[in-house]
Design an enzyme around this catalytic site. Sequence first.
Site, PDB file in Angstrom:
ATOM      1  N   GLN A 282     -26.458  82.526  22.910  1.00 14.70           N
ATOM      2  CA  GLN A 282     -26.434  81.267  23.674  1.00 14.70           C
ATOM      3  C   GLN A 282     -25.024  80.661  23.635  1.00 14.70           C
ATOM      4  O   GLN A 282     -24.418  80.544  22.576  1.00 14.70           O
ATOM      5  CB  GLN A 282     -27.472  80.290  23.085  1.00 14.70           C
ATOM      6  CG  GLN A 282     -27.674  79.028  23.899  1.00 14.70           C
ATOM      7  CD  GLN A 282     -28.236  79.288  25.296  1.00 14.70           C
ATOM      8  OE1 GLN A 282     -29.006  80.213  25.511  1.00 14.70           O
ATOM      9  NE2 GLN A 282     -27.829  78.475  26.255  1.00 14.70           N
TER      10      GLN A 282
ATOM     11  N   ASP B 149     -27.718  89.077  29.708  1.00 15.77           N
ATOM     12  CA  ASP B 149     -26.898  88.003  30.282  1.00 15.77           C
ATOM     13  C   ASP B 149     -25.839  88.570  31.234  1.00 15.77           C
ATOM     14  O   ASP B 149     -25.229  87.823  31.997  1.00 15.77           O
ATOM     15  CB  ASP B 149     -26.171  87.237  29.164  1.00 15.77           C
ATOM     16  CG  ASP B 149     -26.771  85.864  28.906  1.00 15.77           C
ATOM     17  OD1 ASP B 149     -27.446  85.342  29.821  1.00 15.77           O
ATOM     18  OD2 ASP B 149     -26.552  85.314  27.810  1.00 15.77           O
TER      19      ASP B 149
ATOM     20  N   LYS C 116     -36.392  79.146  27.100  1.00  8.85           N
ATOM     21  CA  LYS C 116     -36.411  80.609  27.227  1.00  8.85           C
ATOM     22  C   LYS C 116     -37.574  81.184  26.418  1.00  8.85           C
ATOM     23  O   LYS C 116     -38.290  82.064  26.867  1.00  8.85           O
ATOM     24  CB  LYS C 116     -35.073  81.207  26.740  1.00  8.85           C
ATOM     25  CG  LYS C 116     -33.936  80.950  27.724  1.00  8.85           C
ATOM     26  CD  LYS C 116     -32.572  81.371  27.188  1.00  8.85           C
ATOM     27  CE  LYS C 116     -31.484  80.911  28.160  1.00  8.85           C
ATOM     28  NZ  LYS C 116     -30.132  81.305  27.791  1.00  8.85           N
TER      29      LYS C 116
HETATM   30  N1  LIG Z   1     -25.967  82.947  26.987  1.00  2.12           N
HETATM   31  C1  LIG Z   1     -25.990  82.037  27.957  1.00  2.12           C
HETATM   32  N2  LIG Z   1     -25.552  80.797  27.721  1.00  2.12           N
HETATM   33  C2  LIG Z   1     -25.586  79.890  28.726  1.00  2.12           C
HETATM   34  C3  LIG Z   1     -26.082  80.235  30.013  1.00  2.12           C
HETATM   35  C4  LIG Z   1     -26.523  81.549  30.220  1.00  2.12           C
HETATM   36  O1  LIG Z   1     -26.955  81.937  31.347  1.00  2.12           O
HETATM   37  N3  LIG Z   1     -26.474  82.418  29.165  1.00  2.12           N
HETATM   38  N4  LIG Z   1     -26.203  79.268  30.990  1.00  2.12           N
HETATM   39  C5  LIG Z   1     -26.108  77.878  30.625  1.00  2.12           C
HETATM   40  C6  LIG Z   1     -27.355  77.246  30.083  1.00  2.12           C
HETATM   41  N5  LIG Z   1     -28.649  77.830  30.492  1.00  2.12           N
HETATM   42  C7  LIG Z   1     -29.046  79.017  29.987  1.00  2.12           C
HETATM   43  O2  LIG Z   1     -28.785  79.365  28.878  1.00  2.12           O
HETATM   44  C8  LIG Z   1     -29.590  77.068  31.215  1.00  2.12           C
HETATM   45  C9  LIG Z   1     -29.291  75.843  31.726  1.00  2.12           C
HETATM   46  C10 LIG Z   1     -30.278  75.078  32.364  1.00  2.12           C
HETATM   47  C11 LIG Z   1     -31.562  75.561  32.472  1.00  2.12           C
HETATM   48  C12 LIG Z   1     -32.662  74.770  33.075  1.00  2.12           C
HETATM   49  O3  LIG Z   1     -33.749  75.278  33.227  1.00  2.12           O
HETATM   50  N6  LIG Z   1     -32.440  73.525  33.399  1.00  2.12           N
HETATM   51  C13 LIG Z   1     -33.500  72.700  33.894  1.00  2.12           C
HETATM   52  C14 LIG Z   1     -33.612  71.470  33.034  1.00  2.12           C
HETATM   53  C15 LIG Z   1     -33.889  71.811  31.612  1.00  2.12           C
HETATM   54  C16 LIG Z   1     -34.092  70.602  30.728  1.00  2.12           C
HETATM   55  O4  LIG Z   1     -33.122  69.886  30.428  1.00  2.12           O
HETATM   56  O5  LIG Z   1     -35.237  70.420  30.306  1.00  2.12           O
HETATM   57  C17 LIG Z   1     -33.220  72.356  35.344  1.00  2.12           C
HETATM   58  O6  LIG Z   1     -32.057  72.451  35.774  1.00  2.12           O
HETATM   59  O7  LIG Z   1     -34.191  72.029  36.022  1.00  2.12           O
HETATM   60  C18 LIG Z   1     -31.852  76.793  31.990  1.00  2.12           C
HETATM   61  C19 LIG Z   1     -30.887  77.545  31.365  1.00  2.12           C
HETATM   62  C20 LIG Z   1     -25.034  77.679  29.567  1.00  2.12           C
HETATM   63  N7  LIG Z   1     -25.191  78.623  28.499  1.00  2.12           N
END
Ligand SMILES: Nc1nc2c(c(=O)[nH]1)N[C@@H](CN(C=O)c1ccc(C(=O)N[C@@H](CCC(=O)O)C(=O)O)cc1)CN2
Length: 343
Positions: free
Chosen positions: A164, A187, A120
């Site tokens: 988070q 969020d 992020k």
């Molecule tokens: N406050 C929040 N917490 C969480 C959220 C959220 O939206 N708000 N969602 C998830 C985790 N999340 C964001 O925080 C999130 C998960 C995955 C990815 C992402 O880009 N994944 C990549 C791989 C990343 C890597 O491991 O290098 C992919 O899928 O290609 C972004 C954000 C739970 N918590």
Amino acid sequence: MATVWHQWLRKSIQSSSTLRAVHTLKVDPSQPMLKSPPLISLDLPDVWTSNVMDFDPPSIGECSNERRARVIDGKLMAEKIRAGIAGEVIRMKESIGKVPGLAVILVGHRRDSQTYVRNKRKACEEAGIKFAMAILPDSCTKDEVCEALSSFNGNPSVHGILVQLPLPDHLDEEKILNLVSLEKDVDGFHPLNMGNLAMRGREPLFIPCTPKGCIELLVRSGVDIMSKKAVRHHATVSTVHALTSNPEQITREADIVVTAAGVPNLVRGTWLKPGAVVIDVGTCPVEDPSSEHGYRLMGDVCYEEAVMVASAITPVPGGVGPMTIAMLLVNTLNSAKRAFNFH
Ligand SMILES: Nc1nc2c(c(=O)[nH]1)N[C@@H](CN(C=O)c1ccc(C(=O)N[C@@H](CCC(=O)O)C(=O)O)cc1)CN2
């Protein structure tokens, strides 16, 4: 349908090994499901919102074993959206001398949360959005989290705040999320934003990033599922959860399958209707000493099987995840525009 997104999001941000939610959309066959131009609006310029269709629409219902599903490239879509945001930030800076700001509260040392927050931060920096962070130890108290929150709530250069998730067990997530300023709740987890999202005719200030990203993925791929429009067009939304007795059967009837179970390979090829569109929200970290961070992410869908049955599918990684972050930047930019009355 909004209610379903709500339930699904809450499920998707928890972590347990049981089946949580597989959402299915069954579309009235008398109504065309694929439409152009798509209908969703993110309050963004056309060039990087869902008014752009990145692919030819998938032919839902038409998929043979000779043809693999179209891969919906969330990483590429997210890059385009982030490039558009960077342009908007420059325009804002040049016009009014201000830029959007995002503040993140990270509690504890979960490796996956650290990775997401790092991503992020990088995305913000690349887009010219100011990034601030409060890092608190696992053992911190609710008051310490509230103190960090109230300082970000009162800071006029912060337009978006997120905590988070998940939080350590001893912290009351509900009480903490309630304290995020409604106007900075990028969020979309504040109960008022959630409530407005779930109620017909109400507009939340922010839509949670993951469902917003899923809709964007679908719309940009030419699949028309915009919630109200989908309702008007008689789409039927079914929810499959841990206690559903016949998940395979319900899933097999769906034209669009959105999974957020956190169970690797739960959804097999045989669960899918030929030609279905599959959006895999599952991101289960699985130990992998050979990978850079010691783990790799696995989706809910058995990709190699599904790709032979579906007409379009999101990969993990590279599907929903990057779009979640792109939508966070969209929400932050829109929040700053609202604060500065900048259009
Ligand atoms: N406050 C929040 N917490 C969480 C959220 C959220 O939206 N708000 N969602 C998830 C985790 N999340 C964001 O925080 C999130 C998960 C995955 C990815 C992402 O880009 N994944 C990549 C791989 C990343 C890597 O491991 O290098 C992919 O899928 O290609 C972004 C954000 C739970 N918590």
